[in-house]
Design a protein around this motif. Sequence first.
Motif, mmCIF file in Angstrom:
data_model
loop_
_atom_site.group_PDB
_atom_site.id
_atom_site.type_symbol
_atom_site.label_atom_id
_atom_site.label_comp_id
_atom_site.label_asym_id
_atom_site.label_seq_id
_atom_site.Cartn_x
_atom_site.Cartn_y
_atom_site.Cartn_z
ATOM 1 N N VAL B 225 -12.013 6.972 3.777
ATOM 2 C CA VAL B 225 -10.790 6.982 4.574
ATOM 3 C C VAL B 225 -9.679 7.651 3.783
ATOM 4 N N GLY B 226 -9.761 7.577 2.460
ATOM 5 C CA GLY B 226 -8.778 8.251 1.618
ATOM 6 C C GLY B 226 -7.772 7.292 1.033
ATOM 7 N N GLY B 227 -8.193 6.346 0.230
ATOM 8 C CA GLY B 227 -7.262 5.480 -0.496
ATOM 9 C C GLY B 227 -6.754 4.325 0.329
ATOM 10 N N ASP B 228 -5.409 4.085 0.210
ATOM 11 C CA ASP B 228 -4.828 2.918 0.863
ATOM 12 C C ASP B 228 -4.217 3.299 2.202
ATOM 13 N N VAL B 229 -4.170 2.312 3.078
ATOM 14 C CA VAL B 229 -3.573 2.550 4.388
ATOM 15 C C VAL B 229 -2.145 1.998 4.392
ATOM 16 N N VAL B 230 -1.200 2.862 4.701
ATOM 17 C CA VAL B 230 0.200 2.459 4.785
ATOM 18 C C VAL B 230 0.594 2.423 6.254
ATOM 19 N N SER B 231 1.172 1.303 6.699
ATOM 20 C CA SER B 231 1.662 1.209 8.075
ATOM 21 C C SER B 231 3.150 0.952 8.025
ATOM 22 N N LEU B 232 3.867 1.653 8.860
ATOM 23 C CA LEU B 232 5.303 1.374 8.875
ATOM 24 C C LEU B 232 5.856 1.440 10.282
ATOM 25 N N GLN B 233 6.950 0.742 10.448
ATOM 26 C CA GLN B 233 7.663 0.779 11.717
ATOM 27 C C GLN B 233 9.024 1.404 11.426
ATOM 28 N N ALA B 234 9.331 2.467 12.135
ATOM 29 C CA ALA B 234 10.575 3.177 11.857
ATOM 30 C C ALA B 234 11.568 2.931 12.986
ATOM 31 N N ASP B 235 12.846 3.164 12.705
ATOM 32 C CA ASP B 235 13.864 3.059 13.755
ATOM 33 C C ASP B 235 13.549 4.063 14.852
ATOM 34 N N ASN B 236 13.124 5.230 14.426
ATOM 35 C CA ASN B 236 12.780 6.280 15.373
ATOM 36 C C ASN B 236 11.382 6.810 15.020
#
Lengths: 289, 323
Positions: B225-236
């Motif tokens: 998959v390629g390392g770590d999975v980063v999930s984020l929620q942005a204002d936009n």
Amino acid sequence: MGTDEKNDGGDEPMKIAEQWRGIWVIAYRDLLRFTGDRIRLVSALAMPIIFLVIFGAGFNNVIGQLAPGIDFMKFVYPGIIAMTVLNSSLMSGLSIVWDREFGFLREVLVAPLSRGSVVAGKIVGSAVISLAQGIIMLVIAPIVDVRLTAMLVLKLVPVLLIISISISALGILIASRMRSQQGFQLVMMVLLMPMTFLSGVMFPVNNVPVWMEVISKVNPLTYGVDAVRQLFLAVQPLPAGIPAGIPMPSAIGVTVFGRTMGVLDDTLVVAGLGILLLIMAVVTFSRQE
Amino acid sequence: MNAIEINGIVKKFGQLVAVDGISFNVEKGEIFGFLGPNGAGKTTTINILCTLLLPTSGKASVNGFDVVRERRQVQRSIGLVFQDPTLDDYLTAEQNLRFHAYAYGVPRDVREKRMTELLELMELNDRRRSRVSTYSGGMKRRLEVARGLLHHPQVLFLDEPTLGLDPQTRRHIWDYITTLRKQENLSILMTTHYMDEAEYCDRIAVIDHGKIVALDTPTRLKDSVGGDVVSLQADNQEQALIELKESFKLSPVVQNGMVSFSVPRSDVFLPEFLRSFRSGIRSISVRRPTLDDVFLKLTGRAIREQEAGAWEQMRRMMGAMNR
């Protein structure tokens, strides 16, 4: 893990001992279930007894004697015994459909058992159970004033076994093609119930409308019922003045092309048909994946 | 000799191609997992291997025996735990096991000892004389596992062995299976869609639409998959997506309202990223990739999204199989 022998059918040729093991284990389980299931035992016996009581008592006075010394009760009782065996034998088919629905059939099909031995085991189990039920029905003979002799019971055993084996094979043949209990019940209703009623259980099949006579006489069950009945009637006491040893009156017995069938004729018809059904059942059951 | 060898197995039910040319080997003593949504062809493949179905084409052998020509030897070599119950509810646990022992020709002295041993292992020994109809779902499943092992099989097939069971029971069953595997050098082929269970496998084949799309160890599959999975929620979200693509040269996807992407080393990446990312961030999380991510990456879908539709497909397949 034995030889590398192979054949095209995918089944290595099995040792006789292994075939027996298959037959035995399948029969063993059906017998275990039967003895553990009192409800089934009671319900299997309740229906014929209710039939006997209602039809026997109801018709006995209206119909009177069918032949010298043979009232309706004496006529219908052997028929009901045969019917008990028929119904019980058909259950072997239902049990396959049941096992398919509840998954147990998979356990059987992935086991190292030949399909032929599975069918044979089902039939053996069913024959033993059916015979037991037929014999239990003999207990009520004194109540309905039917005479039993040791010789009669002895002769009854092989005849009932042959009937049971043939009908079990029919049940398995039908079940091999059935995917649901409802389907099997439907076949029972439209095919097997008429077959039972047109087999001479309730009335002689000679002096009836032609269409009914034709159906009855191609119906294999007729011969099974007739064999059992003749065994019974042969030992019933005759009224004074009638000489013993006269052939079965044609008003009661089954006549095919002018020949009145004897016990042996009847039994051979049922056995011959049974062998045919058995082969068909094994082939059909083996063919399913 | 491998425990299982499959070479180009195809199974068609009428128009439907359930298994589309699968090939793989399972080594002796290995736990091999099938991962994929329902209807992907996992159960069909197992049914072919355990002689319940004939393949349309291709070759397969189990324990060195051909599944078409040497069925009896295959049947003696394998134990099965199906996803649907196959016990006789009207018999007791003991009677069910005895039936099995008779059917497989287990000698009497081995039989009783082995039965007690397995019933104790599955914590069912005190209920051995109760009818199976009085058992809970977990107890039934444990009894099935015991039965599948009764005749000392070389290869064990577990088709969703813990489906619908509570986590504690699942944990239990897995402890037993891993213990037994060590004791008896069993090879195991299993299907599951519990991701945590797939972690028990030595190797996993990811299967989709009847084809194997990846085959490797769980660790390497996750690394792919390629390392770590980063999930984020942005204002936009829109703006965040564009910025991730243009400034950071990443390939983010939107899943369940979160923007997620993978980076080789999150511990190095994150401090720098948080300093320079200009869109407002409401929340951010980092995790090791799971096999879910692997499946998502390989097929573009999550395993679970498919379930409802796949169930239907499965049912139709079973119908076709029965007909």
